[in-house]
Write a protein that holds these residues in place. Structure first.
Motif, PDB file in Angstrom:
ATOM      1  N   UNK A 101       1.668  16.589  -0.380  1.00 44.48           N
ATOM      2  CA  UNK A 101       0.624  16.283  -1.364  1.00 44.48           C
ATOM      3  C   UNK A 101      -0.503  15.434  -0.780  1.00 44.48           C
ATOM      4  N   UNK A 102      -0.324  14.981   0.439  1.00 49.14           N
ATOM      5  CA  UNK A 102      -1.308  14.072   1.016  1.00 49.14           C
ATOM      6  C   UNK A 102      -2.628  14.779   1.296  1.00 49.14           C
ATOM      7  N   UNK A 103      -3.707  14.116   0.905  1.00 53.28           N
ATOM      8  CA  UNK A 103      -5.053  14.615   1.192  1.00 53.28           C
ATOM      9  C   UNK A 103      -5.884  13.388   1.549  1.00 53.28           C
ATOM     10  N   UNK A 104      -6.440  13.318   2.751  1.00 54.32           N
ATOM     11  CA  UNK A 104      -7.018  12.064   3.234  1.00 54.32           C
ATOM     12  C   UNK A 104      -8.166  11.515   2.407  1.00 54.32           C
ATOM     13  N   UNK A 105      -9.060  12.343   1.935  1.00 58.28           N
ATOM     14  CA  UNK A 105     -10.212  11.831   1.188  1.00 58.28           C
ATOM     15  C   UNK A 105      -9.756  11.191  -0.120  1.00 58.28           C
ATOM     16  N   UNK A 106      -8.909  11.902  -0.857  1.00 54.67           N
ATOM     17  CA  UNK A 106      -8.414  11.367  -2.128  1.00 54.67           C
ATOM     18  C   UNK A 106      -7.570  10.114  -1.897  1.00 54.67           C
ATOM     19  N   UNK A 107      -6.753  10.135  -0.861  1.00 55.76           N
ATOM     20  CA  UNK A 107      -5.891   8.986  -0.576  1.00 55.76           C
ATOM     21  C   UNK A 107      -6.713   7.752  -0.229  1.00 55.76           C
ATOM     22  N   UNK A 108      -7.714   7.914   0.585  1.00 45.98           N
ATOM     23  CA  UNK A 108      -8.518   6.762   1.002  1.00 45.98           C
ATOM     24  C   UNK A 108      -9.274   6.152  -0.180  1.00 45.98           C
ATOM     25  N   UNK A 109      -9.692   6.971  -1.102  1.00 44.64           N
ATOM     26  CA  UNK A 109     -10.393   6.455  -2.279  1.00 44.64           C
ATOM     27  C   UNK A 109      -9.477   5.529  -3.085  1.00 44.64           C
ATOM     28  N   UNK A 110      -8.240   5.946  -3.273  1.00 47.54           N
ATOM     29  CA  UNK A 110      -7.289   5.127  -4.014  1.00 47.54           C
ATOM     30  C   UNK A 110      -6.862   3.907  -3.209  1.00 47.54           C
ATOM     31  N   UNK A 111      -6.639   4.079  -1.934  1.00 50.66           N
ATOM     32  CA  UNK A 111      -6.258   2.947  -1.090  1.00 50.66           C
ATOM     33  C   UNK A 111      -7.337   1.871  -1.091  1.00 50.66           C
ATOM     34  N   UNK A 130       0.873  -1.174   0.000  1.00 55.76           N
ATOM     35  CA  UNK A 130       0.000   0.000   0.000  1.00 55.76           C
ATOM     36  C   UNK A 130       0.907   1.220   0.000  1.00 55.76           C
ATOM     37  N   UNK A 131       1.107   1.849  -1.162  1.00 53.74           N
ATOM     38  CA  UNK A 131       2.074   2.931  -1.293  1.00 53.74           C
ATOM     39  C   UNK A 131       1.502   4.277  -0.853  1.00 53.74           C
ATOM     40  N   UNK A 132       2.345   5.294  -0.826  1.00 55.87           N
ATOM     41  CA  UNK A 132       1.838   6.664  -0.653  1.00 55.87           C
ATOM     42  C   UNK A 132       1.148   7.066  -1.954  1.00 55.87           C
ATOM     43  N   UNK A 133      -0.148   6.906  -2.008  1.00 58.76           N
ATOM     44  CA  UNK A 133      -0.872   6.910  -3.289  1.00 58.76           C
ATOM     45  C   UNK A 133      -0.864   8.243  -4.016  1.00 58.76           C
ATOM     46  N   UNK A 134      -0.541   9.328  -3.329  1.00 56.90           N
ATOM     47  CA  UNK A 134      -0.546  10.644  -3.967  1.00 56.90           C
ATOM     48  C   UNK A 134       0.855  11.162  -4.275  1.00 56.90           C
ATOM     49  N   UNK A 135       1.872  10.354  -3.999  1.00 57.79           N
ATOM     50  CA  UNK A 135       3.241  10.752  -4.335  1.00 57.79           C
ATOM     51  C   UNK A 135       4.247  10.367  -3.278  1.00 57.79           C
ATOM     52  N   UNK A 136       5.330   9.711  -3.711  1.00 59.57           N
ATOM     53  CA  UNK A 136       6.389   9.306  -2.791  1.00 59.57           C
ATOM     54  C   UNK A 136       7.195  10.506  -2.320  1.00 59.57           C
ATOM     55  N   UNK A 137       7.589  10.486  -1.045  1.00 55.66           N
ATOM     56  CA  UNK A 137       8.433  11.525  -0.422  1.00 55.66           C
ATOM     57  C   UNK A 137       7.713  12.871  -0.335  1.00 55.66           C
ATOM     58  N   UNK A 138       6.396  12.890  -0.541  1.00 55.50           N
ATOM     59  CA  UNK A 138       5.687  14.169  -0.619  1.00 55.50           C
ATOM     60  C   UNK A 138       4.531  14.221   0.372  1.00 55.50           C
TER      61      UNK A 138
END
Length: 300
Positions: free
Chosen positions: A115-125, A104-112
């Motif tokens: 760029x994290x945004x919980x709603x968008x991240x959870x949708x992809x996760x 389960x990667x950092x779905x919105x960008x590595x090392x960033x």
């Protein structure tokens, strides 16, 4: 001194490139899933033959950040499912027990972490979890830059009974007080406290310079001991040149350093184990030959 150490696998993307699999930016390791999945299976087999007791699904790059929004919408679920299937088949064919870790990667960008945004991240996760779930033994949230990223993973997994391993990526250098920090600037102690709070099964550090790992392990072990916990601690460092270690994904292909050959990498790993690591493997640039050296040293 080196008993009961679990051997992880190495870096999938660079191994695929070395094997001659289709490989380019921005798709990175996802391209082989699209065009030549037999290479992915072969890479898993190579790591198992070298001694890996845990292999990780090749799902890290199957996110819009790498494959694009359109490809992800059309093929993402199938590619993620394929990554799980290939890993499961390789593990099931192994002569000894091998666990499959669902990446389960950092779905919105590595090392960033910015760029994290919980709603968008959870949708992809959720797409990753839904399509890996039938083939994994543990969940591995890897290259996580902040506590917020791992909290989102736990929210998506809910009460899934399988272990959740949290692997954090660290800043290249220790701070002026000699502490290792997450790329968000949060401390290792904060990461450990988050792991305990969300009932993680292990704390790891990956995709960072080998030199910062021992300090992170020492701090993590002290923080766990202070709370009466004996959670496993793992390390799988990368082999990037120091000047390239902050290069974000899709910002070009980082150069590999020359002092992380199997013998050199093993020297680092011995220090991690001495500080309390119980799981070791490798990230970008660490191949089966490195894993074989780890196995020879740590598995009796």
């Amino acid at each position: 001194m080196f008993s009961n150490i679990k051997i992880l696998d190495g870096g999938m993307g660079r191994e695929l490139a070395r094997m001659g699999a289709p490989f380019r930016q921005p798709e990175w390791s996802a391209l082989a899933l699209m065009e030549a999945p037999q290479f992915v299976r072969a890479a898993h087999d190579a790591f198992i033959a070298a001694g890996s007791q845990v292999i990780t699904t090749n799902s890290y790059a199957v996110v819009p950040f790498h494959v694009g929004e359109g490809v992800f919408a059309e093929q993402g679920a199938a590619l993620i499912a394929l990554s799980g299937k290939l890993a499961r088949e390789a593990a099931d064919a192994a002569p000894a027990k091998v666990l499959v870790a669902g990446s389960l990667p950092p779905v919105l960008g590595s090392y960033r972490p910015d760029l994290f945004e919980p709603v968008a991240a959870k949708k992809l996760l959720q797409v990753l979890v839904d399509n890996l779930t039938g083939n994994v033994d543990v969940w591995l949230a890897e290259t996580q830059s902040s506590v917020a990223e791992v909290e989102a993973v736990r929210d998506v997994l809910g009460d899934d009974p399988r272990p959740l391993w949290l692997s954090f990526t660290l800043q290249d250098n220790l701070d002026p007080q000699g502490n290792a920090l997450l790329r968000s600037g949060e401390s290792v102690a904060e990461a450990v406290n988050a792991a305990l709070r969300i009932s993680a099964g292990a704390v790891l550090f990956n995709c960072s310079r080998p030199e910062v790992m021992a300090t992170a392990v020492k701090t993590a072990r002290a923080a766990l001991t202070a709370q009466g916990s004996a959670l496993d601690i793992g390390v799988y460092a990368n082999a990037f040149e120091p000047s390239d270690n902050t290069r974000g994904a899709n910002e070009g292909l980082s150069k590999m350093r020359q002092d992380t050959d199997p013998a050199g990498y093993l020297d680092f790993a011995k220090d991690w184990v001495a500080q309390g690591a119980t799981m070791v493997g490798g990230c970008c640039g660490i191949g089966p030959e490195h894993i074989a050296a780890l196995k020879q040293a740590f598995v009796k």
